[in-house]
Design a protein around this motif. Structure first.
Motif, PDB file in Angstrom:
ATOM      1  N   LEU A 106      34.633  44.017  75.739  1.00 49.77           N
ATOM      2  CA  LEU A 106      33.579  43.744  76.712  1.00 49.77           C
ATOM      3  C   LEU A 106      32.366  43.099  76.042  1.00 49.77           C
ATOM      4  O   LEU A 106      31.723  42.224  76.617  1.00 49.77           O
ATOM      5  CB  LEU A 106      33.163  45.032  77.432  1.00 49.77           C
ATOM      6  CG  LEU A 106      34.235  45.717  78.282  1.00 49.77           C
ATOM      7  CD1 LEU A 106      33.665  46.971  78.930  1.00 49.77           C
ATOM      8  CD2 LEU A 106      34.771  44.766  79.344  1.00 49.77           C
ATOM      9  N   SER A 107      32.051  43.548  74.834  1.00 57.59           N
ATOM     10  CA  SER A 107      30.914  42.982  74.104  1.00 57.59           C
ATOM     11  C   SER A 107      31.093  41.486  73.920  1.00 57.59           C
ATOM     12  O   SER A 107      30.167  40.694  74.142  1.00 57.59           O
ATOM     13  CB  SER A 107      30.764  43.660  72.735  1.00 57.59           C
ATOM     14  OG  SER A 107      30.518  45.039  72.861  1.00 57.59           O
ATOM     15  N   PHE A 108      32.295  41.073  73.523  1.00 61.82           N
ATOM     16  CA  PHE A 108      32.533  39.652  73.279  1.00 61.82           C
ATOM     17  C   PHE A 108      32.668  38.867  74.582  1.00 61.82           C
ATOM     18  O   PHE A 108      32.367  37.673  74.615  1.00 61.82           O
ATOM     19  CB  PHE A 108      33.763  39.465  72.386  1.00 61.82           C
ATOM     20  CG  PHE A 108      33.425  39.529  70.923  1.00 61.82           C
ATOM     21  CD1 PHE A 108      33.337  38.376  70.170  1.00 61.82           C
ATOM     22  CD2 PHE A 108      33.158  40.734  70.303  1.00 61.82           C
ATOM     23  CE1 PHE A 108      33.005  38.419  68.819  1.00 61.82           C
ATOM     24  CE2 PHE A 108      32.825  40.793  68.960  1.00 61.82           C
ATOM     25  CZ  PHE A 108      32.744  39.639  68.213  1.00 61.82           C
ATOM     26  N   ALA A 109      33.094  39.530  75.656  1.00 63.66           N
ATOM     27  CA  ALA A 109      33.133  38.861  76.957  1.00 63.66           C
ATOM     28  C   ALA A 109      31.711  38.542  77.420  1.00 63.66           C
ATOM     29  O   ALA A 109      31.436  37.433  77.909  1.00 63.66           O
ATOM     30  CB  ALA A 109      33.846  39.733  77.985  1.00 63.66           C
ATOM     31  N   VAL A 110      30.791  39.503  77.250  1.00 65.09           N
ATOM     32  CA  VAL A 110      29.384  39.266  77.600  1.00 65.09           C
ATOM     33  C   VAL A 110      28.802  38.184  76.696  1.00 65.09           C
ATOM     34  O   VAL A 110      28.063  37.294  77.150  1.00 65.09           O
ATOM     35  CB  VAL A 110      28.569  40.566  77.495  1.00 65.09           C
ATOM     36  CG1 VAL A 110      27.076  40.291  77.689  1.00 65.09           C
ATOM     37  CG2 VAL A 110      29.048  41.576  78.521  1.00 65.09           C
ATOM     38  N   GLY A 111      29.136  38.239  75.409  1.00 67.18           N
ATOM     39  CA  GLY A 111      28.658  37.221  74.474  1.00 67.18           C
ATOM     40  C   GLY A 111      29.132  35.830  74.863  1.00 67.18           C
ATOM     41  O   GLY A 111      28.382  34.850  74.756  1.00 67.18           O
ATOM     42  N   ALA A 112      30.370  35.724  75.350  1.00 68.91           N
ATOM     43  CA  ALA A 112      30.902  34.426  75.778  1.00 68.91           C
ATOM     44  C   ALA A 112      30.151  33.904  76.999  1.00 68.91           C
ATOM     45  O   ALA A 112      29.887  32.700  77.105  1.00 68.91           O
ATOM     46  CB  ALA A 112      32.389  34.552  76.090  1.00 68.91           C
ATOM     47  N   LEU A 113      29.777  34.801  77.927  1.00 69.12           N
ATOM     48  CA  LEU A 113      29.027  34.381  79.117  1.00 69.12           C
ATOM     49  C   LEU A 113      27.630  33.878  78.744  1.00 69.12           C
ATOM     50  O   LEU A 113      27.143  32.890  79.301  1.00 69.12           O
ATOM     51  CB  LEU A 113      28.922  35.539  80.110  1.00 69.12           C
ATOM     52  CG  LEU A 113      30.239  35.954  80.791  1.00 69.12           C
ATOM     53  CD1 LEU A 113      30.018  37.187  81.670  1.00 69.12           C
ATOM     54  CD2 LEU A 113      30.800  34.802  81.625  1.00 69.12           C
ATOM     55  N   ILE A 114      26.986  34.566  77.800  1.00 71.46           N
ATOM     56  CA  ILE A 114      25.667  34.101  77.333  1.00 71.46           C
ATOM     57  C   ILE A 114      25.803  32.738  76.662  1.00 71.46           C
ATOM     58  O   ILE A 114      24.991  31.829  76.877  1.00 71.46           O
ATOM     59  CB  ILE A 114      25.045  35.130  76.373  1.00 71.46           C
ATOM     60  CG1 ILE A 114      24.767  36.458  77.102  1.00 71.46           C
ATOM     61  CG2 ILE A 114      23.747  34.588  75.761  1.00 71.46           C
ATOM     62  CD1 ILE A 114      24.314  37.582  76.186  1.00 71.46           C
ATOM     63  N   THR A 115      26.850  32.594  75.851  1.00 67.71           N
ATOM     64  CA  THR A 115      27.102  31.321  75.178  1.00 67.71           C
ATOM     65  C   THR A 115      27.342  30.203  76.179  1.00 67.71           C
ATOM     66  O   THR A 115      26.954  29.052  75.954  1.00 67.71           O
ATOM     67  CB  THR A 115      28.313  31.452  74.237  1.00 67.71           C
ATOM     68  OG1 THR A 115      28.102  32.551  73.337  1.00 67.71           O
ATOM     69  CG2 THR A 115      28.526  30.176  73.428  1.00 67.71           C
ATOM     70  N   LEU A 116      27.966  30.545  77.312  1.00 65.00           N
ATOM     71  CA  LEU A 116      28.235  29.551  78.351  1.00 65.00           C
ATOM     72  C   LEU A 116      26.947  28.922  78.876  1.00 65.00           C
ATOM     73  O   LEU A 116      26.892  27.711  79.121  1.00 65.00           O
ATOM     74  CB  LEU A 116      29.008  30.204  79.499  1.00 65.00           C
ATOM     75  CG  LEU A 116      29.402  29.296  80.673  1.00 65.00           C
ATOM     76  CD1 LEU A 116      30.329  28.177  80.207  1.00 65.00           C
ATOM     77  CD2 LEU A 116      30.064  30.117  81.781  1.00 65.00           C
ATOM     78  N   THR A 117      25.892  29.726  79.011  1.00 59.93           N
ATOM     79  CA  THR A 117      24.621  29.176  79.497  1.00 59.93           C
ATOM     80  C   THR A 117      24.049  28.170  78.503  1.00 59.93           C
ATOM     81  O   THR A 117      23.469  27.153  78.898  1.00 59.93           O
ATOM     82  CB  THR A 117      23.594  30.289  79.754  1.00 59.93           C
ATOM     83  OG1 THR A 117      23.230  30.931  78.522  1.00 59.93           O
ATOM     84  CG2 THR A 117      24.139  31.340  80.711  1.00 59.93           C
ATOM     85  N   VAL A 118      24.213  28.446  77.204  1.00 58.08           N
ATOM     86  CA  VAL A 118      23.744  27.515  76.172  1.00 58.08           C
ATOM     87  C   VAL A 118      24.590  26.243  76.198  1.00 58.08           C
ATOM     88  O   VAL A 118      24.069  25.130  76.056  1.00 58.08           O
ATOM     89  CB  VAL A 118      23.796  28.181  74.784  1.00 58.08           C
ATOM     90  CG1 VAL A 118      23.329  27.214  73.702  1.00 58.08           C
ATOM     91  CG2 VAL A 118      22.952  29.449  74.756  1.00 58.08           C
ATOM     92  N   MET A 119      25.898  26.405  76.395  1.00 58.42           N
ATOM     93  CA  MET A 119      26.798  25.255  76.447  1.00 58.42           C
ATOM     94  C   MET A 119      26.425  24.322  77.598  1.00 58.42           C
ATOM     95  O   MET A 119      26.367  23.097  77.426  1.00 58.42           O
ATOM     96  CB  MET A 119      28.240  25.728  76.607  1.00 58.42           C
ATOM     97  CG  MET A 119      29.280  24.607  76.516  1.00 58.42           C
ATOM     98  SD  MET A 119      30.814  24.989  77.370  1.00 58.42           S
ATOM     99  CE  MET A 119      30.318  24.666  79.077  1.00 58.42           C
ATOM    100  N   TRP A 120      26.169  24.894  78.779  1.00 61.40           N
ATOM    101  CA  TRP A 120      25.767  24.081  79.920  1.00 61.40           C
ATOM    102  C   TRP A 120      24.494  23.289  79.609  1.00 61.40           C
ATOM    103  O   TRP A 120      24.413  22.094  79.867  1.00 61.40           O
ATOM    104  CB  TRP A 120      25.517  24.970  81.137  1.00 61.40           C
ATOM    105  CG  TRP A 120      26.755  25.453  81.831  1.00 61.40           C
ATOM    106  CD1 TRP A 120      27.988  24.856  81.827  1.00 61.40           C
ATOM    107  CD2 TRP A 120      26.867  26.635  82.636  1.00 61.40           C
ATOM    108  NE1 TRP A 120      28.870  25.607  82.583  1.00 61.40           N
ATOM    109  CE2 TRP A 120      28.203  26.690  83.095  1.00 61.40           C
ATOM    110  CE3 TRP A 120      25.987  27.643  83.012  1.00 61.40           C
ATOM    111  CZ2 TRP A 120      28.677  27.717  83.921  1.00 61.40           C
ATOM    112  CZ3 TRP A 120      26.453  28.663  83.839  1.00 61.40           C
ATOM    113  CH2 TRP A 120      27.776  28.701  84.279  1.00 61.40           C
TER     114      TRP A 120
END
Length: 468
Positions: free
Chosen positions: A56-70
């Motif tokens: 779950l920690s890395f799933a949340v981290g991936a979602l945060i990273t997605l905002t930076v990617m956009w």
């Protein structure tokens, strides 16, 4: 509507780099920068913090990273340049923001490259214990500098195959790990380890939250795709595609890899003395698993060092072209490479190694703290820049390539989450130094900026930059 001349001039001052990187090379460079020894060796720290809930920690981290990617994709398509987020910060937040962002990341990468080359020297002692590490460090450093002065096309090819070693290893791990859990050709392990040792949340939601901190540090490096926009064949197509592919692969590798690790080995038994990958390869009976993984982590360290030296040279090149560093660092060789910026960045790498050897617990500890602070700080600056970018686009009625949802909410949420991640490092012992060293560093850079600005007012400015 026509772009304001100010934006065009900022991008044009970094002209001269060769546009020869393919979309596949851009994606592999990003993977090479992001996937280092963290996944292969220190992923155990994440597991210790969160237990099986590290997924779950890395799933949340991936979602945060997605905002930076956009955010990065939108700005890189609009302004493809090597200065990337640093240049965009200067455009939309002001010169101070661009100055601080680029110098902070330059120092971070210098320290990271130094530590990776030092680690590579240690890995070689596994096979050649009688050869001193400094010989390996010197040899690897010379090779990395040379590869960063070749043409960008040759550099992209070298890094493509370097990164491929890591990708093949992770894919093999995912296949073998799945076979162990499901019982395909091996005694079935099953899913009991996910709940058998204190449950799925052995350290509660606090452990999951602290695990997010480690996840963010694992995803750092994705931003290098923005820098390659200045040398991609078709930046408007290659950069967004590479960002999407890279984040997708990273999410699969980290989430899938860690899920298999905690499924195969009870999370309490996972230690930092042995790579979880070695444990899995030993369980399936692969001979010389330790030798295989030592080769993989060696190539991972060198691949990451190669990419990060490329990145830090572009940051210094961008600073020079903006007038924030000596003019010689903005010159290009006949091959279209910023050779002087590469050499200057490698001197910083040598200094980092020397400090590591001489001041293990004092000066170098401060620099490592700045390096850990710099990654999330740069992402925060990128999201703040994106908010300003979108406001300006809306105010002027300009069309642009959209990747993020309408409005500012995705970047705002990502920014607030990253602030929380940065503050949470206070409760992670290995990252405690970040908050002790990061703010003083920003204060020092701010002082340097105002000194530079006062100096610039007293001297004539010659913006002409010639190539070798």
């Amino acid at each position: 509507m026509k772009k304001p001349s100010g934006e065009s001039e900022l991008v044009q001052r970094e002209a001269g780099l060769q546009h020869q990187l393919s979309a596949a090379q851009v994606a592999m460079i990003a993977l090479g920068s992001t996937i280092g020894t963290g996944l292969f060796l220190t992923s155990a720290i994440s597991v210790k913090l969160a237990g099986p809930a590290v997924i779950l920690s890395f799933a949340v981290g991936a979602l945060i990273t997605l905002t930076v990617m956009w955010a990065l994709a939108e700005m890189a398509v609009e302004h493809p340049a090597a200065g990337s987020f640093g240049l965009y910060a200067e455009m939309y937040l002001g010169p101070w923001a661009g100055f601080v962002a680029r110098y902070t990341y330059w120092l971070c990468l210098v320290i990271i490259v130094g530590s990776e080359v030092a680690a590579a020297g240690i890995y070689c002692r596994f096979w050649f214990s009688n050869i001193p590490s400094w010989l390996w460090i010197s040899g690897f450093s010379a090779a990395l500098i040379y590869m960063n002065t070749l043409s960008i096309k040759n550099f992209g090819t070298i890094e493509f195959w370097f990164a491929m070693i890591k990708v093949v290893t992770i894919v093999a791990f995912l296949i073998l790990g799945t076979a162990l859990v499901m019982g395909f050709g091996f005694p079935r392990i099953g899913t009991g380890n996910f709940t058998a040792h204190g449950g799925f949340f052995p350290n509660g939601w606090t452990g999951v939250g602290l695990g997010v901190t480690m996840a963010i540090f694992s995803f750092l490096g994705l931003e290098i795709v923005g820098v390659t926009a200045g040398e991609a064949v078709d930046a408007k197509t290659a950069v967004p595609r590479a960002l999407k592919r890279t984040l997708g692969f990273l999410a699969l590798f980290y989430l899938g890899g860690l899920a298999l690790v905690v499924g195969i080995v009870p999370w309490e038994q996972i230690g930092i003395d042995k790579s979880p990958f070695v444990t899995v390869f030993e369980k399936v009976g692969i001979p010389a698993a330790g030798h295989i993984m030592n080769f993989v982590v060696l190539s991972a360290a060198l691949s990451s060092a190669l990419c990060n030296l490329y990145f830090t040279a572009r940051m210094l090149f961008s600073l020079s072209r903006g007038g924030y560093a000596p003019g010689i660092l903005g010159k290009l060789s006949k091959r279209g490479m910023p050779a002087a910026a590469v050499l200057a960045s490698s001197l910083g790498m040598a200094a980092a190694i020397a400090l590591n050897w001489k001041f293990k617990n004092t000066a170098f500890l401060f620099l490592i703290g700045v390096a850990f602070f710099g990654g999330p700080f740069i992402w925060i600056m990128t999201l703040a820049t994106h908010v300003a970018f979108r406001r300006k686009m809306r105010r002027e009625g300009r069309e642009f390539a959209r990747f993020a949802p309408p409005g500012y909410w995705s970047s705002t949420i990502g920014l607030m989450a990253l602030l929380g991640v940065l503050l949470s490092t206070w409760w992670v012992p290995d990252f405690h130094v970040s908050l002790l060293s990061g703010p003083p560093w920003l204060g020092f850079l701010t002082l340097c900026y105002f000194i530079w600005r006062a100096y610039q007012k007293r001297k004539p400015v010659d913006g002409t930059i010639k190539n070798d």
